[in-house]
Design an enzyme around this catalytic site. Structure first.
Site, PDB file in Angstrom:
ATOM      1  N   HIS A  72      -5.453  -2.237   5.076  1.00 50.14           N
ATOM      2  CA  HIS A  72      -6.097  -1.242   4.189  1.00 50.14           C
ATOM      3  C   HIS A  72      -7.148  -1.894   3.277  1.00 50.14           C
ATOM      4  O   HIS A  72      -7.306  -1.511   2.118  1.00 50.14           O
ATOM      5  CB  HIS A  72      -5.062  -0.516   3.316  1.00 50.14           C
ATOM      6  CG  HIS A  72      -4.100   0.323   4.090  1.00 50.14           C
ATOM      7  ND1 HIS A  72      -4.287   1.660   4.333  1.00 50.14           N
ATOM      8  CD2 HIS A  72      -2.920   0.014   4.693  1.00 50.14           C
ATOM      9  CE1 HIS A  72      -3.272   2.140   5.042  1.00 50.14           C
ATOM     10  NE2 HIS A  72      -2.427   1.156   5.280  1.00 50.14           N
ATOM     11  N   ASN A 145      -0.094   8.006   4.294  1.00 50.46           N
ATOM     12  CA  ASN A 145      -1.192   7.995   5.270  1.00 50.46           C
ATOM     13  C   ASN A 145      -1.627   9.420   5.578  1.00 50.46           C
ATOM     14  O   ASN A 145      -0.953  10.373   5.176  1.00 50.46           O
ATOM     15  CB  ASN A 145      -0.733   7.324   6.571  1.00 50.46           C
ATOM     16  CG  ASN A 145      -0.721   5.800   6.482  1.00 50.46           C
ATOM     17  OD1 ASN A 145      -1.394   5.209   5.642  1.00 50.46           O
ATOM     18  ND2 ASN A 145       0.032   5.176   7.357  1.00 50.46           N
ATOM     19  N   HIS A 336       2.556   0.537  -4.730  1.00 55.63           N
ATOM     20  CA  HIS A 336       3.848   0.046  -4.244  1.00 55.63           C
ATOM     21  C   HIS A 336       4.793   1.241  -4.066  1.00 55.63           C
ATOM     22  O   HIS A 336       5.093   1.931  -5.049  1.00 55.63           O
ATOM     23  CB  HIS A 336       4.419  -0.921  -5.285  1.00 55.63           C
ATOM     24  CG  HIS A 336       5.699  -1.587  -4.870  1.00 55.63           C
ATOM     25  ND1 HIS A 336       6.353  -1.299  -3.693  1.00 55.63           N
ATOM     26  CD2 HIS A 336       6.443  -2.538  -5.465  1.00 55.63           C
ATOM     27  CE1 HIS A 336       7.436  -2.032  -3.600  1.00 55.63           C
ATOM     28  NE2 HIS A 336       7.512  -2.799  -4.660  1.00 55.63           N
TER      29      HIS A 336
END
Ligand code: HDD
Length: 713
Positions: A72, A145, A336
């Site tokens: 990413h 995603n 995270h």
């Protein structure tokens, strides 16, 4: 709870630096008198080590780069807010989901997975969709995603997956592309990836805009309410502008014409006040239904079909401010999935469990140490007090003698919070098990939902999947890999495999073995761990198709139209379409042979936004040819003609009025105009309102895919 929408901006403001009307200084604040010449022994002599101004400037420059994200790396982000529209206190005690109208500041970053920081936005790839919620109870990170499933079921395979998809190690080729041997070698040995592969080969992997993508949390998470009760949850983001894609040929051309296409699209939309918006939805699965389905909720290669569990909208997110500085904000933000607030908890999904380790670990290398939470963009707006100390680049100045717990010298501070005071406690799930290195048998259906996805696509979408696979596998040199893939595709759909095989000049093999699964679970070799297809209770889901998606929007807000102009063009026609588009929130751009002014038929002048050379049809959603554009412009200028030919090829809306439609005779699609199914709008009348309306209605359909040769009819 009070709204905290502006709190993060106020928090950031103490770090914002504005040089307007300020002296140039060194980092030590010394005013600089000459920033153009080094200190030398004589004007033609050697430079002096003493030159602290030069040394500081060069040293800082030498260390400007940090490691890019290991995946990413390429991304773009923006600030905004989340607002609750439908609170769910009965399901979660998370403060930011409690009251209607409650707002929370967010920073959202979209990304591609495989490419480097400088790679193209339009690669065929999964898009990351990460949202940092600066809640009053601390940071909550949504790290998802634009595809609701993943390639692998266990985190231990993630380094292998990423090694396989990244440029090959011996020659660092290809950049930002999965169309190469190592990726498909790995995939052909990992049948669990087949559901994800269907999504990756679909148009979901080439979005028109970050603003037109769905977002998914992928894993099943837990919501925990005040009483400590848990329900399972799947998170969804639904874009207000609908879910749309470009054509694959178009994506490749955009990559050349404007590799920053998505970045610019997001940035400009926000600058122009077209704030992108998504609704946050949840699929709620009661704890007692954990084992009710033919798939395992803990398996990240599975969705929960919306037909089985509907999506309930709980809020909306609006992105309304671009970062002031890309590096400080978009590059340094650290997400995270383990950053959760009370009321949200994890499931035992083995992919999620591995992620919970990886994300802090990676920041230690990427951002250089354990104090990355102090970087302004990562800083919580909830107070932070603990006994963690020191480390590189520590910003906080902790007062007093005490840096341990328990203590008496500091009065026991900082003290632990009771649950009633917002203290986080993990859901006390009862676990009684052997310690084993095994894959659950409930994870062995690798094809059931791949079939569901494929069967839910329209004929045009299926055709795109076949072509994508022909492209990707056509770039694979090793015959055995291509054949293994055909074998796997046949498990999803025989016709799909056969159609791909035609493109590869191959035959679908019948003797398929699954070597890796034997490796993964030695005790189960040849046994009940063999990949299988489980009959799905839902056989077709419209939510999986982009074209049939029931929530799809027909707005043309912020869409871009190329208006081809040359001297003598009808001013009335250009102004007519421009103002009709403006009313719908879209924009017409004047494209001309040169920059500066284009003279109109009424002796007026239009200012060219781009030339035929500096822009291209692939950067627009539709092309309009107004009355008065000379035929010679198209016949003498390949770049101008390409606007029309490409717009047709990419199934876009093409409009022409007055004599302009005669210009189609110069195009590759001249013979097809009469048979087009509604995407070509022509009118004999110049500047008519009805024409503008018809053009706009056609634009609401996004694309006329039926124009393409379809492999499924
Ligand atoms: Fe990951 C970054 C999403 C599996 C390890 N991941 C990263 C980003 C997104 C995701 C959106 C970019 C965040 C940003 O914008 O900074 N990752 C996912 C999803 C997954 C997933 C939806 C599966 C459901 N990831 C996954 C696994 C591992 C990682 C299984 C490791 C075991 N991911 C990382 C990472 C990254 C990352 C190496 C790179 C940069 C970063 O974390 O901050 O730790």
């Amino acid at each position: 709870m009070k709204n905290s929408q502006d709190k993060k901006q106020k928090d950031l403001s103490i770090n914002i630096s504005d040089s307007t009307n300020k002296f140039l200084t060194t980092n030590q604040g010394i005013r600089v008198n000459d920033d153009n010449n080094t200190l030398k022994a004589g004007e033609r002599g050697p430079s002096l080590l003493e030159d602290f101004i030069l040394r500081e400037k060069i040293t800082h420059f030498d260390h400007e780069r940090i490691p890019e994200r290991v995946v990413h790396a390429r991304g773009s982000g923006a600030h905004g807010f989340f607002e609750v529209t439908n609170p769910i206190p009965e399901l979660t005690k998370a403060g930011f989901l409690q009251e209607v109208g409650l707002t929370t500041p967010v920073f959202t970053r979209f990304s591609t997975v495989a490419g480097s920081r400088g790679s193209t936005d339009l690669a065929r790839d999964v898009r990351g969709f990460s949202v940092k919620f600066y809640t009053q109870e601390g940071i909550y990170d949504f790290v998802g995603n634009n595809i609701p499933v993943f390639f692998i079921q266990d985190a231990s395979k993630f380094p292998d997956l990423v090694h396989a998809v990244k440029p090959e190690q011996h020659n660092e080729i290809p950049q930002a592309s999965s169309a190469h041997d190592t990726f498909w070698d790995f995939i052909s040995l990992m049948p669990e990836s087949m559901h994800m592969i269907m999504w990756l080969m679909s148009d979901r992997a080439i979005p028109r805009s970050y603003r037109m993508m769905e977002g998914f949390g992928v894993h099943t998470f837990r919501l925990i309410n005040e009483a400590g009760e848990s329900t399972f949850v799947k998170f969804h983001w639904k874009p207000k502008l609908g879910t749309h894609a470009v054509a694959w040929d178009e994506a490749q051309k955009i990559s050349g014409k404007n590799p920053d296409f998505h970045r610019e699209d997001l940035y400009e939309a926000i600058e122009m006040g077209n704030f992108p918006e998504w609704e946050l939805g949840v699929q709620i699965i009661p704890a007692e239904d954990e084992e009710k389905y033919e798939f395992d909720l803990l398996d990240p290669t599975k969705i929960v079909p919306e037909e089985l569990v509907p999506v309930t909208i709980v809020g909306r997110m609006v992105l309304n401010k671009n970062p002031d500085n890309f590096f400080s904000e978009t590059e340094q933000i650290a997400f995270h999935p383990g950053h959760v607030v009370p009321g949200i908890d994890f499931s035992n999904d083995p992919l999620l469990q591995g992620r919970l380790f990886s994300y802090t670990d990676t920041q230690l290398t990427r951002l250089g140490g354990p104090n990355f939470h102090e970087i302004p963009i990562n800083r919580s707006i909830a107070p932070v007090h603990n006994n963690q100390r020191d480390g590189f680049m520590r910003q906080e100045i902790n007062k007093g003698r005490v840096n341990y717990h328990p203590n008496s010298l500091g009065g026991g501070c900082p003290y632990q919070a009771q649950i009633s005071e917002g203290g986080f406690t993990s859901f006390p799930e009862r676990i009684e098990a052997h310690k084993v290195r095994e894959r659950s048998k409930s994870f062995s259906d690798h094809f059931g939902q791949a079939k569901l996805f494929f069967n839910s696509q329209t004929p045009e979408e299926k055709s795109h999947i076949v072509k994508a696979l022909r492209f990707e596998l056509g770039k694979v040199d090793t015959t055995a890999i291509r054949l293994r893939m055909l074998g796997l595709l046949a498990q999803v759909d025989t016709e799909l495999a056969q159609k791909v095989a035609i493109g590869l000049g191959a035959t679908v093999p019948t003797n398929l073995e699954f070597p890796v699964n034997k490796g993964v679970s030695p005790e189960n070799e040849g046994g009940d761990q063999e990949p299988k297809t489980v009959e799905q209770s839902v056989s077709l889901s419209e939510a999986l198709s982009m074209i049939n998606n029931p929530t799809n929007s027909t707005t043309i807000e912020s869409r871009r139209v190329a208006i081809l102009c040359s001297d003598g063009v009808s001013e009335a026609a250009v102004m007519n379409i421009k103002s009709a588009l403006k009313k719908e929130g879209a924009k017409g751009f004047v494209i001309a042979p040169h920059l500066g002014s284009v003279l109109t038929d009424s002796n007026g002048a239009l200012t060219a936004d781009y030339t035929f050379l500096t822009a291209s049809s692939v950067l627009f959603d539709a092309v309009y040819v107004p009355h008065g554009l000379g035929l010679s412009v198209l016949t003498e200028n390949d770049d101008a003609l390409e606007y029309l030919n490409d717009a047709y090829k990419h199934c876009k809306i093409i409009g022409a009025d007055g004599e302009a439609s005669e210009l189609f005779t110069a195009t590759t699609f001249a013979s097809k105009v009469a048979n087009d199914d509604g995407g070509i709008i022509v009118s004999n009348e110049v500047a008519s309102e009805a024409f503008a309306q018809a053009f706009i209605t056609a634009m609401t359909k996004h694309r006329f895919w039926k124009r393409e040769p379809n492999l499924y009819i």
